[in-house]
Design a protein around this motif. Structure first.
Motif, PDB file in Angstrom:
ATOM      1  N   ALA A  80     -38.402  19.512  16.127  1.00  0.00           N
ATOM      2  CA  ALA A  80     -38.435  19.059  14.714  1.00  0.00           C
ATOM      3  C   ALA A  80     -37.495  18.042  14.389  1.00  0.00           C
ATOM      4  O   ALA A  80     -37.602  16.903  13.857  1.00  0.00           O
ATOM      5  CB  ALA A  80     -38.802  20.113  13.822  1.00  0.00           C
ATOM      6  N   GLY A  81     -36.155  18.477  14.637  1.00  0.00           N
ATOM      7  CA  GLY A  81     -34.988  17.730  14.281  1.00  0.00           C
ATOM      8  C   GLY A  81     -34.943  16.455  15.140  1.00  0.00           C
ATOM      9  O   GLY A  81     -34.729  15.525  14.621  1.00  0.00           O
ATOM     10  N   LEU A  82     -35.337  16.494  16.359  1.00  0.00           N
ATOM     11  CA  LEU A  82     -35.305  15.293  17.104  1.00  0.00           C
ATOM     12  C   LEU A  82     -36.374  14.426  16.712  1.00  0.00           C
ATOM     13  O   LEU A  82     -36.277  13.186  16.710  1.00  0.00           O
ATOM     14  CB  LEU A  82     -35.629  15.776  18.681  1.00  0.00           C
ATOM     15  N   VAL A  83     -37.436  14.718  16.487  1.00  0.00           N
ATOM     16  CA  VAL A  83     -38.730  13.982  16.019  1.00  0.00           C
ATOM     17  C   VAL A  83     -38.438  13.286  14.671  1.00  0.00           C
ATOM     18  O   VAL A  83     -38.659  12.110  14.316  1.00  0.00           O
ATOM     19  CB  VAL A  83     -40.035  14.760  16.012  1.00  0.00           C
ATOM     20  N   PHE A  84     -37.850  13.869  13.726  1.00  0.00           N
ATOM     21  CA  PHE A  84     -37.391  13.460  12.507  1.00  0.00           C
ATOM     22  C   PHE A  84     -36.353  12.537  12.604  1.00  0.00           C
ATOM     23  O   PHE A  84     -36.154  11.718  11.763  1.00  0.00           O
ATOM     24  CB  PHE A  84     -37.212  14.808  11.391  1.00  0.00           C
ATOM     25  N   ALA A  85     -35.702  12.457  13.588  1.00  0.00           N
ATOM     26  CA  ALA A  85     -34.532  11.404  13.675  1.00  0.00           C
ATOM     27  C   ALA A  85     -35.260  10.056  14.061  1.00  0.00           C
ATOM     28  O   ALA A  85     -34.804   8.946  13.826  1.00  0.00           O
ATOM     29  CB  ALA A  85     -33.634  11.900  14.982  1.00  0.00           C
ATOM     30  N   ILE A  86     -36.420   9.967  14.825  1.00  0.00           N
ATOM     31  CA  ILE A  86     -37.095   8.828  14.862  1.00  0.00           C
ATOM     32  C   ILE A  86     -37.769   8.246  13.750  1.00  0.00           C
ATOM     33  O   ILE A  86     -37.676   6.937  13.752  1.00  0.00           O
ATOM     34  CB  ILE A  86     -38.227   9.087  15.800  1.00  0.00           C
ATOM     35  N   ILE A  87     -38.046   8.903  12.912  1.00  0.00           N
ATOM     36  CA  ILE A  87     -38.830   8.467  11.539  1.00  0.00           C
ATOM     37  C   ILE A  87     -38.361   7.455  10.796  1.00  0.00           C
ATOM     38  O   ILE A  87     -38.639   6.427  10.547  1.00  0.00           O
ATOM     39  CB  ILE A  87     -39.310   9.618  10.561  1.00  0.00           C
ATOM     40  N   PRO A  88     -36.792   7.512  10.283  1.00  0.00           N
ATOM     41  CA  PRO A  88     -36.168   6.711   9.833  1.00  0.00           C
ATOM     42  C   PRO A  88     -36.043   5.503  10.614  1.00  0.00           C
ATOM     43  O   PRO A  88     -35.966   4.206   9.986  1.00  0.00           O
ATOM     44  CB  PRO A  88     -34.749   7.239   9.621  1.00  0.00           C
ATOM     45  N   VAL A  89     -35.844   5.224  11.782  1.00  0.00           N
ATOM     46  CA  VAL A  89     -35.894   4.172  12.512  1.00  0.00           C
ATOM     47  C   VAL A  89     -37.209   3.533  12.792  1.00  0.00           C
ATOM     48  O   VAL A  89     -37.234   2.250  12.379  1.00  0.00           O
ATOM     49  CB  VAL A  89     -35.392   4.373  14.215  1.00  0.00           C
ATOM     50  N   LEU A  90     -38.299   3.871  12.686  1.00  0.00           N
ATOM     51  CA  LEU A  90     -39.604   3.514  12.790  1.00  0.00           C
ATOM     52  C   LEU A  90     -39.975   2.933  11.144  1.00  0.00           C
ATOM     53  O   LEU A  90     -40.335   1.657  11.069  1.00  0.00           O
ATOM     54  CB  LEU A  90     -40.661   4.374  12.891  1.00  0.00           C
ATOM     55  N   ALA A  91     -39.395   3.544  10.274  1.00  0.00           N
ATOM     56  CA  ALA A  91     -39.710   3.078   9.044  1.00  0.00           C
ATOM     57  C   ALA A  91     -38.844   1.823   8.672  1.00  0.00           C
ATOM     58  O   ALA A  91     -39.256   0.935   8.043  1.00  0.00           O
ATOM     59  CB  ALA A  91     -39.266   4.083   7.972  1.00  0.00           C
ATOM     60  N   GLU A  92     -37.759   1.930   9.114  1.00  0.00           N
ATOM     61  CA  GLU A  92     -36.813   0.567   8.812  1.00  0.00           C
ATOM     62  C   GLU A  92     -37.198  -0.351   9.628  1.00  0.00           C
ATOM     63  O   GLU A  92     -37.195  -1.738   9.154  1.00  0.00           O
ATOM     64  CB  GLU A  92     -35.391   0.983   9.345  1.00  0.00           C
TER      65      GLU A  92
ATOM     66  N   ILE B  96     -40.327  -1.268  10.475  1.00  0.00           N
ATOM     67  CA  ILE B  96     -41.576  -1.530   9.751  1.00  0.00           C
ATOM     68  C   ILE B  96     -41.159  -2.325   8.475  1.00  0.00           C
ATOM     69  O   ILE B  96     -41.865  -3.357   8.217  1.00  0.00           O
ATOM     70  CB  ILE B  96     -42.470  -0.566   9.234  1.00  0.00           C
ATOM     71  N   ARG B  97     -40.328  -1.828   7.620  1.00  0.00           N
ATOM     72  CA  ARG B  97     -39.924  -2.517   6.441  1.00  0.00           C
ATOM     73  C   ARG B  97     -39.345  -3.883   6.871  1.00  0.00           C
ATOM     74  O   ARG B  97     -39.807  -4.977   6.200  1.00  0.00           O
ATOM     75  CB  ARG B  97     -38.719  -1.980   5.739  1.00  0.00           C
ATOM     76  N   THR B  98     -38.591  -4.069   7.585  1.00  0.00           N
ATOM     77  CA  THR B  98     -37.933  -5.357   8.373  1.00  0.00           C
ATOM     78  C   THR B  98     -39.008  -6.524   8.614  1.00  0.00           C
ATOM     79  O   THR B  98     -38.886  -7.455   8.560  1.00  0.00           O
ATOM     80  CB  THR B  98     -36.961  -5.037   9.573  1.00  0.00           C
ATOM     81  N   ALA B  99     -40.038  -5.840   9.468  1.00  0.00           N
ATOM     82  CA  ALA B  99     -41.159  -6.655   9.923  1.00  0.00           C
ATOM     83  C   ALA B  99     -41.869  -7.268   8.708  1.00  0.00           C
ATOM     84  O   ALA B  99     -42.397  -8.232   8.522  1.00  0.00           O
ATOM     85  CB  ALA B  99     -42.025  -6.091  10.981  1.00  0.00           C
ATOM     86  N   ALA B 100     -42.106  -6.210   7.806  1.00  0.00           N
ATOM     87  CA  ALA B 100     -42.791  -6.652   6.884  1.00  0.00           C
ATOM     88  C   ALA B 100     -42.167  -7.788   5.785  1.00  0.00           C
ATOM     89  O   ALA B 100     -42.797  -8.591   5.291  1.00  0.00           O
ATOM     90  CB  ALA B 100     -43.147  -5.483   5.650  1.00  0.00           C
ATOM     91  N   ARG B 101     -40.989  -7.721   5.659  1.00  0.00           N
ATOM     92  CA  ARG B 101     -40.239  -8.623   5.035  1.00  0.00           C
ATOM     93  C   ARG B 101     -39.975  -9.976   5.843  1.00  0.00           C
ATOM     94  O   ARG B 101     -39.906 -11.028   5.023  1.00  0.00           O
ATOM     95  CB  ARG B 101     -38.651  -8.183   4.803  1.00  0.00           C
ATOM     96  N   ALA B 102     -40.032 -10.010   7.106  1.00  0.00           N
ATOM     97  CA  ALA B 102     -39.796 -11.092   7.898  1.00  0.00           C
ATOM     98  C   ALA B 102     -41.232 -12.222   7.915  1.00  0.00           C
ATOM     99  O   ALA B 102     -41.048 -13.090   7.889  1.00  0.00           O
ATOM    100  CB  ALA B 102     -39.342 -10.682   9.451  1.00  0.00           C
ATOM    101  N   ILE B 103     -42.464 -11.086   7.916  1.00  0.00           N
ATOM    102  CA  ILE B 103     -43.654 -11.862   8.071  1.00  0.00           C
ATOM    103  C   ILE B 103     -43.853 -12.976   6.923  1.00  0.00           C
ATOM    104  O   ILE B 103     -44.150 -14.090   7.484  1.00  0.00           O
ATOM    105  CB  ILE B 103     -44.807 -10.905   8.356  1.00  0.00           C
TER     106      ILE B 103
END
Length: 353
Positions: A77-89, A91-98
């Motif tokens: 669970a700790g390893l998986v939750f480490a990925i979530i902030p990266v994916l969220a960031e 997605i936010r970067t792509a949403a701002r760039a498009i």
């Protein structure tokens, strides 16, 4: 009777072929389910030594099982939750760039920037080709591909949950499953069979613990080096938790996992950070792979399974071809079990003939 006997023989032979084909079709249809069950049994055998060790420390069995399962689930669970902030960031970067890309495409800003940076490039022809490509694009096939990817991800998550549930069941009832299976063996051969089965079970359990230990060492060292050591020397590495997770998962696959994970991590560092960080990361993983091959692996796996190198390579290739990464993971203990059976059953039997 001379006429009927060949007919009966052919009829029975044809029915036998049909039954064999039906059994084969059934096994193929149940391949996914059998893979889930095999993976769960494999993991249960790997966790059982930890449960037995806790029992030797005066833990009740149910407490030992609960402790092991909570610990394993907590790590993942700790390893998986480490990925979530990266994916969220991302997605936010792509949403701002498009929106900026769309606006720049229509007002000509992107075209001017490209012409300034690449004066030798025929931007007009490039834009015409892009427009033609978009016009001829089959959005139906793209949508189907995206849908197929979504179905694949959902299937993978569902499979992981099923394997987890089966693993919990097998770990909690492994002794009763073994004793029930042993009762099916004739009494005259039961003692020898139990001794051989326990040796195979021990070898598989030690192998799982050894491989998981190597993966944990790689993941922890990667996190420490990428998060603290390299930045302390002016070599920042973004998303170190994600990269450490990739190192951990890669090292779970025997023979080629560490190398594959190191290549992926180096390419991601090149994408996220560029030089000189990628050079330092590449050098670190080259050194670590030598350390793992000549120091960690022999020490950790010395008591796990003893399989000749050529058999290891063949087993991993065959297992990976048949069942993918899972097959590569379980190929070595399966090969060790087969060698153990050959040495203790077939060879003595041949010697007595």
């Amino acid at each position: 009777m001379k006429i009927l006997n060949p007919f009966r023989l052919g009829l029975l032979g044809g029915l036998g072929v049909l039954v064999a084909v039906g059994i084969g079709q059934t096994i193929i249809s149940l391949a996914v389910v059998l893979t889930y069950v095999g993976a769960a049994i494999f993991l249960a055998l790997g966790l059982d030594p930890l449960v037995s060790w806790l029992e030797s420390k005066k833990f009740p069995r149910w407490t030992a099982i609960l402790t092991v399962l909570v610990g394993v689930l907590g790590v993942f669970a700790g390893l998986v939750f480490a990925i979530i902030p990266v994916l969220a960031e991302q997605i936010r970067t792509a949403a701002r760039a498009i929106p900026r890309l769309v606006t720049g495409f229509f007002d000509g800003t992107i075209r001017e920037s490209v012409e300034t940076a690449f004066p030798w490039l025929d931007v007009e022809e490039l834009l015409d080709g892009f427009t033609t490509w978009v016009t001829e694009l089959d959005f139906t096939s793209i949508g189907g591909g995206v849908f197929a990817v979504g179905i694949g991800i959902a299937t993978g998550i569902t499979g992981a949950i099923i394997v987890l549930i089966l693993t919990i069941y097998f770990v909690s009832s492994l002794n009763s499953i073994k004793s029930g299976f042993y009762r099916l063996v004739p009494a005259t051969k039961r003692a020898k069979f139990i001794d051989l089965a326990e040796q195979v079970s021990t070898a598989v359990g030690r192998y799982v613990i050894g491989q998981a230990s190597l993966a944990l060492v790689n993941g922890v060292l990667s996190f420490i080096v990428l998060t603290w050591i390299f930045p302390a020397f002016g070599l920042p590495v973004k998303y170190s938790a994600l990269l450490a997770f990739i190192a951990f998962v890669g090292s779970l696959i025997p023979l080629v996992g560490t190398l594959s994970g190191s290549i992926v991590i180096t390419l991601l560092v090149l994408l996220f950070n560029g030089p000189p960080s990628v050079i330092a990361v590449a050098i670190y993983y080259l050194v670590y792979m030598q350390l793992e091959a000549y120091l960690l692996n022999p020490r950790i796996m010395s008591k796990a399974v003893k399989v000749p190198g050529a058999v290891v390579v063949i087993a991993v290739l065959a297992g990976g071809t048949l069942l993918g990464p899972l097959g590569a993971l379980i190929a070595i203990p399966v090969a060790a079990a087969i060698l153990l059976i050959v040495q203790q059953v077939i060879v003595p039997r041949q010697a007595n003939l």
